[in-house]
Design a protein around this motif. Sequence first.
Motif, PDB file in Angstrom:
ATOM      1  N   VAL A  74      53.078  22.158   3.479  1.00  0.00           N
ATOM      2  CA  VAL A  74      52.786  22.304   2.059  1.00  0.00           C
ATOM      3  C   VAL A  74      53.540  23.506   1.514  1.00  0.00           C
ATOM      4  CG1 VAL A  74      50.522  21.207   2.182  1.00  0.00           C
ATOM      5  CG2 VAL A  74      50.722  23.676   2.588  1.00  0.00           C
ATOM      6  N   SER A  75      53.620  23.602   0.208  1.00  0.00           N
ATOM      7  CA  SER A  75      54.293  24.709  -0.455  1.00  0.00           C
ATOM      8  C   SER A  75      53.473  25.130  -1.668  1.00  0.00           C
ATOM      9  CB  SER A  75      55.709  24.310  -0.862  1.00  0.00           C
ATOM     10  OG  SER A  75      55.675  23.177  -1.708  1.00  0.00           O
ATOM     11  N   VAL A  76      53.929  26.162  -2.365  1.00  0.00           N
ATOM     12  CA  VAL A  76      53.225  26.666  -3.544  1.00  0.00           C
ATOM     13  C   VAL A  76      53.139  25.560  -4.598  1.00  0.00           C
ATOM     14  CG1 VAL A  76      53.314  28.333  -5.426  1.00  0.00           C
ATOM     15  CG2 VAL A  76      53.926  29.052  -3.099  1.00  0.00           C
ATOM     16  N   GLY A  77      51.925  25.397  -5.147  1.00  0.00           N
ATOM     17  CA  GLY A  77      51.686  24.357  -6.149  1.00  0.00           C
ATOM     18  C   GLY A  77      51.013  23.129  -5.592  1.00  0.00           C
ATOM     19  N   ASP A  78      51.091  22.923  -4.280  1.00  0.00           N
ATOM     20  CA  ASP A  78      50.411  21.786  -3.659  1.00  0.00           C
ATOM     21  C   ASP A  78      48.908  22.029  -3.625  1.00  0.00           C
ATOM     22  OD1 ASP A  78      52.804  20.547  -3.260  1.00  0.00           O
ATOM     23  OD2 ASP A  78      53.006  21.148  -1.154  1.00  0.00           O
ATOM     24  N   GLU A  79      48.158  20.911  -3.478  1.00  0.00           N
ATOM     25  CA  GLU A  79      46.708  21.012  -3.404  1.00  0.00           C
ATOM     26  C   GLU A  79      46.220  20.681  -1.996  1.00  0.00           C
ATOM     27  OE1 GLU A  79      44.795  18.745  -6.431  1.00  0.00           O
ATOM     28  OE2 GLU A  79      45.771  19.833  -8.074  1.00  0.00           O
ATOM     29  N   ILE A  80      45.088  21.273  -1.631  1.00  0.00           N
ATOM     30  CA  ILE A  80      44.476  21.084  -0.317  1.00  0.00           C
ATOM     31  C   ILE A  80      43.033  20.674  -0.511  1.00  0.00           C
ATOM     32  CG2 ILE A  80      43.782  22.238   1.833  1.00  0.00           C
ATOM     33  CD1 ILE A  80      46.150  24.064   1.573  1.00  0.00           C
ATOM     34  N   GLU A  81      42.599  19.743   0.316  1.00  0.00           N
ATOM     35  CA  GLU A  81      41.205  19.260   0.287  1.00  0.00           C
ATOM     36  C   GLU A  81      40.429  19.952   1.404  1.00  0.00           C
ATOM     37  OE1 GLU A  81      39.699  14.860  -0.429  1.00  0.00           O
ATOM     38  OE2 GLU A  81      40.236  15.158   1.681  1.00  0.00           O
ATOM     39  N   ARG A 139      38.859  14.646   5.967  1.00  0.00           N
ATOM     40  CA  ARG A 139      37.872  14.016   6.856  1.00  0.00           C
ATOM     41  C   ARG A 139      38.527  13.424   8.110  1.00  0.00           C
ATOM     42  NH1 ARG A 139      35.385  12.296   1.711  1.00  0.00           N
ATOM     43  NH2 ARG A 139      33.210  13.055   1.655  1.00  0.00           N
ATOM     44  N   SER A 140      39.849  13.397   8.154  1.00  0.00           N
ATOM     45  CA  SER A 140      40.560  12.731   9.242  1.00  0.00           C
ATOM     46  C   SER A 140      40.288  13.406  10.585  1.00  0.00           C
ATOM     47  CB  SER A 140      42.065  12.744   8.971  1.00  0.00           C
ATOM     48  OG  SER A 140      42.776  12.270  10.086  1.00  0.00           O
ATOM     49  N   GLN A 141      40.189  12.581  11.614  1.00  0.00           N
ATOM     50  CA  GLN A 141      40.034  13.088  12.978  1.00  0.00           C
ATOM     51  C   GLN A 141      41.231  12.698  13.842  1.00  0.00           C
ATOM     52  OE1 GLN A 141      35.922  11.314  13.435  1.00  0.00           O
ATOM     53  NE2 GLN A 141      35.540  13.329  14.313  1.00  0.00           N
ATOM     54  N   THR A 142      42.319  12.374  13.203  1.00  0.00           N
ATOM     55  CA  THR A 142      43.514  11.921  13.936  1.00  0.00           C
ATOM     56  C   THR A 142      44.655  12.924  13.819  1.00  0.00           C
ATOM     57  OG1 THR A 142      44.261  10.671  12.000  1.00  0.00           O
ATOM     58  CG2 THR A 142      42.919   9.508  13.630  1.00  0.00           C
ATOM     59  N   GLY A 143      44.328  14.174  13.677  1.00  0.00           N
ATOM     60  CA  GLY A 143      45.350  15.203  13.653  1.00  0.00           C
ATOM     61  C   GLY A 143      45.895  15.531  12.279  1.00  0.00           C
ATOM     62  N   GLN A 144      45.392  14.883  11.206  1.00  0.00           N
ATOM     63  CA  GLN A 144      45.899  15.154   9.860  1.00  0.00           C
ATOM     64  C   GLN A 144      45.114  16.256   9.153  1.00  0.00           C
ATOM     65  OE1 GLN A 144      45.780  11.331   7.975  1.00  0.00           O
ATOM     66  NE2 GLN A 144      47.588  10.571   9.056  1.00  0.00           N
ATOM     67  N   SER A 145      44.069  16.751   9.780  1.00  0.00           N
ATOM     68  CA  SER A 145      43.309  17.870   9.223  1.00  0.00           C
ATOM     69  C   SER A 145      43.308  19.017  10.225  1.00  0.00           C
ATOM     70  CB  SER A 145      41.870  17.451   8.901  1.00  0.00           C
ATOM     71  OG  SER A 145      41.167  17.124  10.096  1.00  0.00           O
ATOM     72  N   SER A 151      33.058  34.509   5.195  1.00  0.00           N
ATOM     73  CA  SER A 151      33.957  33.701   6.025  1.00  0.00           C
ATOM     74  C   SER A 151      33.216  32.495   6.596  1.00  0.00           C
ATOM     75  CB  SER A 151      34.539  34.544   7.164  1.00  0.00           C
ATOM     76  OG  SER A 151      33.526  34.971   8.054  1.00  0.00           O
ATOM     77  N   ARG A 152      33.951  31.423   6.760  1.00  0.00           N
ATOM     78  CA  ARG A 152      33.391  30.190   7.332  1.00  0.00           C
ATOM     79  C   ARG A 152      34.554  29.343   7.846  1.00  0.00           C
ATOM     80  NH1 ARG A 152      28.877  27.169   5.726  1.00  0.00           N
ATOM     81  NH2 ARG A 152      27.917  29.183   5.269  1.00  0.00           N
ATOM     82  N   THR A 153      34.340  28.624   8.915  1.00  0.00           N
ATOM     83  CA  THR A 153      35.340  27.702   9.440  1.00  0.00           C
ATOM     84  C   THR A 153      35.100  26.321   8.857  1.00  0.00           C
ATOM     85  OG1 THR A 153      35.557  28.942  11.504  1.00  0.00           O
ATOM     86  CG2 THR A 153      36.335  26.678  11.524  1.00  0.00           C
ATOM     87  N   VAL A 154      36.168  25.714   8.306  1.00  0.00           N
ATOM     88  CA  VAL A 154      36.061  24.405   7.659  1.00  0.00           C
ATOM     89  C   VAL A 154      37.220  23.537   8.140  1.00  0.00           C
ATOM     90  CG1 VAL A 154      34.975  25.399   5.607  1.00  0.00           C
ATOM     91  CG2 VAL A 154      37.461  25.112   5.678  1.00  0.00           C
ATOM     92  N   SER A 155      37.182  22.248   7.749  1.00  0.00           N
ATOM     93  CA  SER A 155      38.312  21.347   7.975  1.00  0.00           C
ATOM     94  C   SER A 155      39.091  21.238   6.673  1.00  0.00           C
ATOM     95  CB  SER A 155      37.828  19.962   8.410  1.00  0.00           C
ATOM     96  OG  SER A 155      37.222  20.030   9.681  1.00  0.00           O
ATOM     97  N   ALA A 156      40.408  21.268   6.786  1.00  0.00           N
ATOM     98  CA  ALA A 156      41.246  21.198   5.593  1.00  0.00           C
ATOM     99  C   ALA A 156      42.442  20.310   5.854  1.00  0.00           C
ATOM    100  CB  ALA A 156      41.695  22.600   5.181  1.00  0.00           C
ATOM    101  N   GLY A 157      42.918  19.669   4.805  1.00  0.00           N
ATOM    102  CA  GLY A 157      44.088  18.811   4.907  1.00  0.00           C
ATOM    103  C   GLY A 157      44.596  18.474   3.525  1.00  0.00           C
TER     104      GLY A 157
END
Length: 1003
Positions: free
Chosen positions: A191-198, A137-143, A125-131
């Motif tokens: 997001v929904s099934v089939g979408d991608e996440i960074e 990489r956004s710091q304006t609430g999009q991640s 387990s690890r805590t990461v940023s995702a969006g």
Amino acid sequence: MLIQIVSLFTGIAVIATIVSMIMNPIIFKIGYRNVYRRKSDTFLVIMGSLIGTALIMGSMAMNDSFQKFLFSQIERTHGEIDELVYIPSDNQNVVKEFIPNFKIEALVDSLSRNEQVDGVLPILSRTVSAGLPGNARSQTGQSMEVTIIGVLFDHLSKWPDASGIDLAIPPPTDGVPGLIINRELADSLRVSVGDEIEILADPGQRLLFWIPLPQVKIIDIVEGNGVFNYQIENQRPNAFTMLMDVEVAREVLKIGVDDYFNALLVSNRGDFLKGERHTDDVVVAIREVAGEEFAVREVKRDSIRMVDQGNIGLLFLMLSVFAIFAGALLLTNIYLMLAQERRTELGTLRAIGYSRKRVSRTIFYEGFFYSIISSAIGVLAGLAIARFTLGSFVSLSEDIVTLIPIEGANIAFDSMQSSFAFFVRTDSIAYGFLLGLIIPLVIILYTGRKISRTNIVTAVRNIPEELDERQRLLLNIIASVGVLLSIVVAYSAYSIGNANGFFTGVVLTGLLIPIAIPARNKRLIESLFSIAVIAFTMVSNSFSLIASSGSSIYLTVAKGAAILFAGLFLIVYNLKTFEFLLNKLFQKARAAAPVFKISIAFSSRNRMRTGLTIAMFAVVIFVITLISVIPYSMEQMLIRSRDAVFTGFDAGAFSLTGERTFSFTELQSQPEVREISTVAGMNVAVRKEDSFGLEQIYLVDDLFIDNSRLTDILYDEDLDISSGEELWDYLRSNPGTVIVSNSVLPDVVPGDTLELRGLVDQGDSGQGIGGLLRRGVSSESIDTSPVYLEVIATIPENTISFLNGLLIYAGNVPSELAGSAAERYLLFNLSGTSPDQKKENFDTLQSKIESRSLFLLYVDDIINLTSNMLEGTVNILRSFLYFGMLVGIVGIAIIMFKALHERKRIIGMLKAIGFTKKMVFSSFLLESSFIAIVGIVLGIVTGTLTSIEIYASPLMEGMKLYIPWNQLAAMTLIFYFASLVSTIIPSYSASRIEPAEALRYFE
């Protein structure tokens, strides 16, 4: 098991009663005939029994629903996870070391064979940023901060939380690996099934935009608990979780070692609550295999203990206990009066040759009819009331969401509302019905048996029966045994350090001693011991044993009960004293004196009946007083803490992400802002005995010091300071000084010296306010250069302030601590001279910087939000207890109706000797007024005393008590007039009785 046994015996008793009715048709007809003889009385008995049962059932259902709500949060975040096993790391940024596969396999193999374990799951387990792609990489609430969990899916499929969830993960498609995310994360990212996440695994790459970030494809979105809603290793308000194959997780997280995990989840046998019972044994089994290298967190047990110690659980436990007791009192009073009313009739049956057994069965059959109907309907009514009350709480939470000025606040509340639903255990329904059935039957059985053994002449003439010498001696002996046992309990509990047993033993001793003393006139003794019990309870916190257990739920309830019962005994013991004093007071009112004397005489001579009715009023008013005083005190403290929230400033601004697109200069130039101060926040290590703890130190500027209105501060008396303003100037003028909030360092006092260390990797965390939330401190991250600061003042622990930590003047920061701050806050005063103008300017300013990564809070909004939450909660609880107040009102109505029939001949004699209709009517109203007023005043006084005691205990240490006298006065008047209205009909009926008809009356 207990409920099954009780239900079995009750079922057998019901069947036996029905069979007995069939076999004794004449006795059954006599008892059944009484049901229809006076329909108004029958209605009152059933209605009173119904209300008593409904109050008991409603209280149980309320308690079940709130307990379910509290524990459902544990079910959601922990699921079947009972223990977390890992190797602690000295590196603060890592927290958990990697665990070699051979060690994991040894643990898994051993625990899989343990009969008390039903699941073992190795994780990475690890805590990461995702969006969304391009936004991680956004710091304006999009991640979002998300927990990645890498697992072996064949292990996950056997994990208890995975039951019923399709966990098949297809192989990577187009080089993009697949994963599962939970519903909460999907809703937040839309997001929904089939979408991608960074995914951004390394915060150091946040600004290295030329480095590509890994992307993953959503294969499934699941709703589940525990590992699917993972929140054990973080303190975030959400539980955003990604589940992927462990090899994919190692690749995404850039972990260059194979066959390594960093934690092991263990599920004990049983459901999410019952599994906690095996924690001790499972931890021992883990230790035997893992050794001291591993840490074992008892995550489920820790969370359950936090819930058990919560104030909400305490509030509803107290509410339930006292409300159930009030309902039981109503049932007791109704059926005691019913038995007393049938006394003459039962004596007549004995006189014509009926045996004692047949006589007692007559009234038992009648009581069985009343109780079986009222219990069934009362259970349904109680469930309906509890369901309505719980619905009001859900509506309140929805209203509160609209008042929270945070984008996405509804997401945090959605999961709470979904679990905050009506719930009642089958056991509680059974207990509610059985209590509504058993209490009346036991009372009827006892009183019927007692009446059947009464002297026939005494019963027929309905002459009050006094205890004979033999009965008095037996009562004295029983009370004496109770005193001895109570003393033994108190001494034994004191010896072993059990505060609950010690307090209970002392209180029972004080209440039983007057009963044990073999004297006829012992009103003074009874009064003194009742007062002594109240006094002991009020000063009980002076005993170190009791003070050390001040947060005990049982002890809090026991103290309230001790004050209430002692006050009740004091009143009942002195009914004759009330009669004497009131007669003396009104003896000069010649026309009214006989009315007063008659009305008070009946109450004082029926101590059992009057005492039970007073107790019904007092218990409910007692609880209403408690839930009025405590929230009112909190609300008043909040209002009086307005200047402390932002230390005198009107509003505060901070970033949730660490990035501000709205600068200090730009904010200062706005016409809505009058003046602005910058407060820098830094993490520092503070020595606490032999270790260091991480705390925040706030660097305040000149404008902060000049405008601070935080004056409720304890400062060093040796300093030449006479006011709060001088204290802040002293902080600025004297390097090496600091002001400390006792909410973070409760043991620090003015004059102490603190040792501080800087953090090697302090810098800007890039996480906004989250950069100040770290708590663990590793030795590698602490600077070796100590800094010593003198504490010149402390902010009390109960102060509601946004800046909880250490405060130092920015110009006096030691070089060892100097560096980049983890976060900067902006505190400012708004333009305008009135609250309305300031609020308007705040709303205008907020609209200007909306969605620019700067979050604004207005101090009055915070106070209004909290006040609305408190007021809404209290109003809902009051609405439930106002229904409970029907217990007292119906009790008085029943007493007056019963008195109308019992005293019909007496009323005839009074009218024959000159009493007018008005005088008879007034005597009934005065009697009900006396009972209602004494009960209401007793409830308010004991409730207030209990509130004072609670606020003097460690449970509310540092909190101030405020009593809402206006609310209590209004409540007194409302319930008093409601009680009078309920007695108008019997009072009017009594006044209309003709003397000749009344003197011939015999039933």
